[in-house]
Design a protein around this motif. Structure first.
Motif, PDB file in Angstrom:
ATOM      1  N   PRO A  38      32.576  83.548 108.194  1.00  0.00           N
ATOM      2  CA  PRO A  38      31.281  82.872 108.129  1.00  0.00           C
ATOM      3  C   PRO A  38      31.144  81.826 107.014  1.00  0.00           C
ATOM      4  N   ILE A  41      29.098  78.418 107.143  1.00  0.00           N
ATOM      5  CA  ILE A  41      27.636  78.472 107.137  1.00  0.00           C
ATOM      6  C   ILE A  41      27.103  77.974 105.797  1.00  0.00           C
ATOM      7  N   ILE A 154      28.213  80.599 116.582  1.00  0.00           N
ATOM      8  CA  ILE A 154      27.722  81.647 115.676  1.00  0.00           C
ATOM      9  C   ILE A 154      27.199  81.010 114.391  1.00  0.00           C
ATOM     10  N   ASP A 155      27.984  80.100 113.816  1.00  0.00           N
ATOM     11  CA  ASP A 155      27.553  79.415 112.591  1.00  0.00           C
ATOM     12  C   ASP A 155      26.228  78.690 112.806  1.00  0.00           C
ATOM     13  N   SER A 156      26.075  78.064 113.967  1.00  0.00           N
ATOM     14  CA  SER A 156      24.842  77.334 114.284  1.00  0.00           C
ATOM     15  C   SER A 156      23.645  78.274 114.360  1.00  0.00           C
ATOM     16  N   VAL A 157      23.815  79.391 115.062  1.00  0.00           N
ATOM     17  CA  VAL A 157      22.711  80.337 115.219  1.00  0.00           C
ATOM     18  C   VAL A 157      22.306  80.917 113.862  1.00  0.00           C
ATOM     19  N   VAL A 158      23.281  81.294 113.055  1.00  0.00           N
ATOM     20  CA  VAL A 158      22.961  81.854 111.740  1.00  0.00           C
ATOM     21  C   VAL A 158      22.263  80.803 110.876  1.00  0.00           C
ATOM     22  N   ASN A 159      22.772  79.576 110.880  1.00  0.00           N
ATOM     23  CA  ASN A 159      22.136  78.528 110.085  1.00  0.00           C
ATOM     24  C   ASN A 159      20.714  78.253 110.587  1.00  0.00           C
ATOM     25  N   TYR A 160      20.541  78.261 111.897  1.00  0.00           N
ATOM     26  CA  TYR A 160      19.210  78.045 112.481  1.00  0.00           C
ATOM     27  C   TYR A 160      18.233  79.096 111.970  1.00  0.00           C
ATOM     28  N   ILE A 161      18.687  80.337 111.879  1.00  0.00           N
ATOM     29  CA  ILE A 161      17.830  81.435 111.434  1.00  0.00           C
ATOM     30  C   ILE A 161      17.527  81.347 109.939  1.00  0.00           C
ATOM     31  N   ILE A 162      18.543  81.057 109.118  1.00  0.00           N
ATOM     32  CA  ILE A 162      18.334  81.114 107.661  1.00  0.00           C
ATOM     33  C   ILE A 162      17.913  79.788 107.047  1.00  0.00           C
ATOM     34  N   HIS A 163      18.177  78.689 107.714  1.00  0.00           N
ATOM     35  CA  HIS A 163      17.935  77.374 107.118  1.00  0.00           C
ATOM     36  C   HIS A 163      16.498  77.216 106.624  1.00  0.00           C
TER      37      HIS A 163
END
Length: 177
Positions: A38, A41, A154-163
């Motif tokens: 990860p 990210i 996966i990186d995109s989804v996690v960044n979308y959530i935490i950004h």
């Protein structure tokens, strides 16, 4: 933002990216040399908040540290760096004008860019690095495509959530850091 603050943020996120790079696992056990971690990210998050250049700097520092302390595989690290740049650069440039629609479009273009770029890079590098015929690379292409599409999604989804959650803390205009 002061230069000292920028250097500190780059240092902290490079270190975090380096540490989480140790969390790696194959997405497809049949091709266990393709391992997800990860760490990109962190670089993507910084690229979205500060600039694509700052994100690429975090990516570069993370990869140099990983090469020096764990990998020793210069070709693998360079390919990891290129994949990260192919993903982060278009995503961050498209997102620069802000907005959720642009953010999602940036992710899509970043995933497509990294996936397509890594197909081409693997077709050039793998025959020389592993000394295998190009036909062998062709048999690996479905795995390479799937791996990169999944990894960067996966990186995109996690960044979308935490950004949005961490943006307020890390924004250049926020003096509470």
């Amino acid at each position: 933002m002061t230069n000292a603050k920028r250097v500190a943020i780059i240092g902290v996120f490079s270190a975090l990216a380096f540490v989480v790079m140790y969390i790696e696992f194959p997405i497809f056990p049949a091709v266990n040399f393709l391992k997800y971690d990860p760490s990109d990210i962190m670089a993507l998050l910084i690229a979205f908040i500060y600039s694509p250049t700052t994100g690429i700097l975090v990516l570069a520092i993370k990869d140099v540290l990983f090469y020096l302390f764990k990998s020793g595989d210069i070709v693998g690290i360079i390919m990891n760096f290129v994949a990260g740049v192919l993903f982060i650069l278009p995503a961050a440039i498209i997102y620069a004008k802000k907005g959720r629609a642009r953010e999602i479009f940036g992710y899509i273009i970043g995933v497509a860019s990294a996936t397509g770029g890594m197909v081409l890079l693997n077709m050039v590098v793998v025959p020389f690095y592993w000394k295998v015929p190009l036909e062998t690379v062709f048999t690996l292409l479905p795995w390479i495509i799937g791996f990169n599409a999944i990894k960067f999604s996966i990186d995109s989804v996690v960044n979308y959530i935490i950004h949005k959650r961490v943006k307020g803390i890390l924004e250049p205009n926020n003096e509470s850091i």
